[in-house]
Design a protein around this motif. Sequence first.
Motif, PDB file in Angstrom:
ATOM      1  N   VAL A 307      10.328  42.002  46.084  1.00  0.00           N
ATOM      2  CA  VAL A 307      10.705  40.612  46.334  1.00  0.00           C
ATOM      3  C   VAL A 307      12.144  40.530  46.848  1.00  0.00           C
ATOM      4  CG1 VAL A 307      11.125  38.353  45.263  1.00  0.00           C
ATOM      5  CG2 VAL A 307       9.058  39.656  44.690  1.00  0.00           C
ATOM      6  N   THR A 308      13.017  41.358  46.298  1.00  0.00           N
ATOM      7  CA  THR A 308      14.413  41.367  46.731  1.00  0.00           C
ATOM      8  C   THR A 308      14.521  41.805  48.187  1.00  0.00           C
ATOM      9  OG1 THR A 308      15.129  41.878  44.473  1.00  0.00           O
ATOM     10  CG2 THR A 308      16.725  42.256  46.244  1.00  0.00           C
ATOM     11  N   VAL A 309      13.741  42.799  48.574  1.00  0.00           N
ATOM     12  CA  VAL A 309      13.726  43.241  49.970  1.00  0.00           C
ATOM     13  C   VAL A 309      13.242  42.119  50.880  1.00  0.00           C
ATOM     14  CG1 VAL A 309      12.573  44.779  51.617  1.00  0.00           C
ATOM     15  CG2 VAL A 309      13.510  45.702  49.491  1.00  0.00           C
ATOM     16  N   GLU A 310      12.227  41.392  50.443  1.00  0.00           N
ATOM     17  CA  GLU A 310      11.731  40.255  51.228  1.00  0.00           C
ATOM     18  C   GLU A 310      12.811  39.195  51.381  1.00  0.00           C
ATOM     19  OE1 GLU A 310       8.205  38.814  49.372  1.00  0.00           O
ATOM     20  OE2 GLU A 310       7.030  40.630  49.766  1.00  0.00           O
ATOM     21  N   ARG A 311      13.554  38.949  50.309  1.00  0.00           N
ATOM     22  CA  ARG A 311      14.654  37.985  50.375  1.00  0.00           C
ATOM     23  C   ARG A 311      15.725  38.445  51.349  1.00  0.00           C
ATOM     24  NH1 ARG A 311      16.753  37.567  44.550  1.00  0.00           N
ATOM     25  NH2 ARG A 311      18.492  36.602  45.648  1.00  0.00           N
ATOM     26  N   PHE A 312      16.018  39.733  51.331  1.00  0.00           N
ATOM     27  CA  PHE A 312      17.006  40.256  52.260  1.00  0.00           C
ATOM     28  C   PHE A 312      16.557  40.077  53.706  1.00  0.00           C
ATOM     29  CE2 PHE A 312      18.228  43.794  55.036  1.00  0.00           C
ATOM     30  CZ  PHE A 312      19.596  43.575  55.100  1.00  0.00           C
ATOM     31  N   LEU A 313      15.300  40.404  53.981  1.00  0.00           N
ATOM     32  CA  LEU A 313      14.797  40.289  55.346  1.00  0.00           C
ATOM     33  C   LEU A 313      14.812  38.835  55.820  1.00  0.00           C
ATOM     34  CD1 LEU A 313      11.821  42.818  55.192  1.00  0.00           C
ATOM     35  CD2 LEU A 313      14.102  43.155  56.171  1.00  0.00           C
ATOM     36  N   LYS A 314      14.482  37.913  54.925  1.00  0.00           N
ATOM     37  CA  LYS A 314      14.545  36.491  55.268  1.00  0.00           C
ATOM     38  C   LYS A 314      15.983  36.079  55.569  1.00  0.00           C
ATOM     39  CE  LYS A 314      13.409  31.864  53.554  1.00  0.00           C
ATOM     40  NZ  LYS A 314      12.871  31.072  52.415  1.00  0.00           N
ATOM     41  N   ALA A 315      16.913  36.535  54.716  1.00  0.00           N
ATOM     42  CA  ALA A 315      18.333  36.217  54.925  1.00  0.00           C
ATOM     43  C   ALA A 315      18.835  36.842  56.221  1.00  0.00           C
ATOM     44  CB  ALA A 315      19.153  36.725  53.738  1.00  0.00           C
ATOM     45  N   LEU A 316      18.335  38.037  56.525  1.00  0.00           N
ATOM     46  CA  LEU A 316      18.728  38.716  57.756  1.00  0.00           C
ATOM     47  C   LEU A 316      18.331  37.900  58.983  1.00  0.00           C
ATOM     48  CD1 LEU A 316      19.917  41.271  59.047  1.00  0.00           C
ATOM     49  CD2 LEU A 316      17.643  42.311  58.883  1.00  0.00           C
ATOM     50  N   ILE A 317      17.125  37.392  58.960  1.00  0.00           N
ATOM     51  CA  ILE A 317      16.644  36.568  60.073  1.00  0.00           C
ATOM     52  C   ILE A 317      17.473  35.292  60.200  1.00  0.00           C
ATOM     53  CG2 ILE A 317      14.692  35.199  60.914  1.00  0.00           C
ATOM     54  CD1 ILE A 317      12.860  37.329  59.593  1.00  0.00           C
ATOM     55  N   GLU A 318      17.790  34.685  59.054  1.00  0.00           N
ATOM     56  CA  GLU A 318      18.571  33.447  59.069  1.00  0.00           C
ATOM     57  C   GLU A 318      19.974  33.661  59.636  1.00  0.00           C
ATOM     58  OE1 GLU A 318      18.592  31.874  55.112  1.00  0.00           O
ATOM     59  OE2 GLU A 318      16.440  31.403  55.115  1.00  0.00           O
ATOM     60  N   ASN A 319      20.479  34.877  59.517  1.00  0.00           N
ATOM     61  CA  ASN A 319      21.834  35.179  59.981  1.00  0.00           C
ATOM     62  C   ASN A 319      21.849  36.037  61.237  1.00  0.00           C
ATOM     63  OD1 ASN A 319      23.974  34.355  57.653  1.00  0.00           O
ATOM     64  ND2 ASN A 319      22.032  34.948  56.718  1.00  0.00           N
ATOM     65  N   SER A 320      20.696  36.178  61.874  1.00  0.00           N
ATOM     66  CA  SER A 320      20.576  37.099  63.004  1.00  0.00           C
ATOM     67  C   SER A 320      21.509  36.750  64.171  1.00  0.00           C
ATOM     68  CB  SER A 320      19.136  37.143  63.502  1.00  0.00           C
ATOM     69  OG  SER A 320      18.700  35.840  63.903  1.00  0.00           O
ATOM     70  N   SER A 321      21.771  35.466  64.376  1.00  0.00           N
ATOM     71  CA  SER A 321      22.631  35.072  65.511  1.00  0.00           C
ATOM     72  C   SER A 321      24.044  35.594  65.358  1.00  0.00           C
ATOM     73  CB  SER A 321      22.649  33.548  65.650  1.00  0.00           C
ATOM     74  OG  SER A 321      23.205  32.946  64.498  1.00  0.00           O
ATOM     75  N   GLN A 322      24.492  35.806  64.093  1.00  0.00           N
ATOM     76  CA  GLN A 322      25.847  36.304  63.832  1.00  0.00           C
ATOM     77  C   GLN A 322      25.952  37.810  64.028  1.00  0.00           C
ATOM     78  OE1 GLN A 322      27.656  34.729  60.167  1.00  0.00           O
ATOM     79  NE2 GLN A 322      25.919  33.318  60.015  1.00  0.00           N
ATOM     80  N   LEU A 323      24.804  38.464  64.142  1.00  0.00           N
ATOM     81  CA  LEU A 323      24.790  39.920  64.243  1.00  0.00           C
ATOM     82  C   LEU A 323      24.519  40.415  65.661  1.00  0.00           C
ATOM     83  CD1 LEU A 323      22.843  40.636  60.957  1.00  0.00           C
ATOM     84  CD2 LEU A 323      25.158  41.453  61.463  1.00  0.00           C
TER      85      LEU A 323
END
Length: 324
Positions: A307-323
């Motif tokens: 579940v934590t990995v899923e949360r990370f991947l979701k957060a990653l997508i939400e912040n993808s424009s900054q990366l």
Amino acid sequence: MSRPRRVVIIMHQKPDADAMGSSLGLSLFLRKLGHQTTVISPTNWAEWLKWMPDCAGVIDYEFSTEKANAVLDQAEWIFCLDFNTLTRTRHMAPRLRKLPVEKVLIDHHQQPDSIFAYGISDTEKSSTSEMVYDLIVESGHAGKIDIDIATCLYAGVMTDTGSFRFPAASPAVHRMVAALEDTGMNHTKVFENLYDNFLENRLRFMGFVLQNRMEIFYEYNAALIAVPWKDLVRYEIKTGDTEGLVNYPLSIQGIKLAALIIDRDEEIKCSFRSKGDFDVNTFARTYFEGGGHFNAAGGRSADTLEVTVERFLKALIENSSQLQ
């Protein structure tokens, strides 16, 4: 502190070289001024830190709770080093909140709590060890820095600057190192004690994890290493053995964010590192109950590893424009 005091110095849980080095360095210095000092760690610490001068005298709060509490009850001053929120002291936190003794902060992380009577959390500093060095020098006691104090402070500043490669390794840091070298401190020995002091199982664990647990998300310029509890058991991984693992993916061309998520059985621990202008302190605070520095932060999760990995991947997508 014009008269001798009973001083307790506290670091954060699972201390790294900066937490241990700054605490021991300050303790050894204050003893030279006539104060009675005791260093307490909220938890145990890595085997590769136990070579540090006077480390044998550090009290493990979880292992010797009664002894540590007796020392805390007698304290006239409490110095809090390399953390700025009491949650980083784990089971010590309730005790510390109740103590009427004034607490002095020496730290370099962002957004400190308001419970400290004196001190500073200076994010411009490379390390808490650098801040302890500044305290000693600016108080007019530079001459009291001996080989043992220099060794402790050098270990802290070297590790927190990534062996002086991070931006925080300012000209002031290099001048500090030169002064520490002048005491006769052996920097090569310090490096060997910190980086060439592991067991075979750690190296095999590193190889296994990098081969089998690392995922690269080139579309987001990010990488993730997710380590299940069974891997830690299989390779007999102990406190401190995963230190530095999160940095490896940043050596891959184009990667700007690296995450390490480890199932520690009792909870999930997260570490984040970044290059450039991606703020992992805000990332950790927003998604993983953590924080730290702009390019280096940590967090936790009460969920399962999956579940934590899923949360990370979701957060990653939400912040993808900054990366990008």
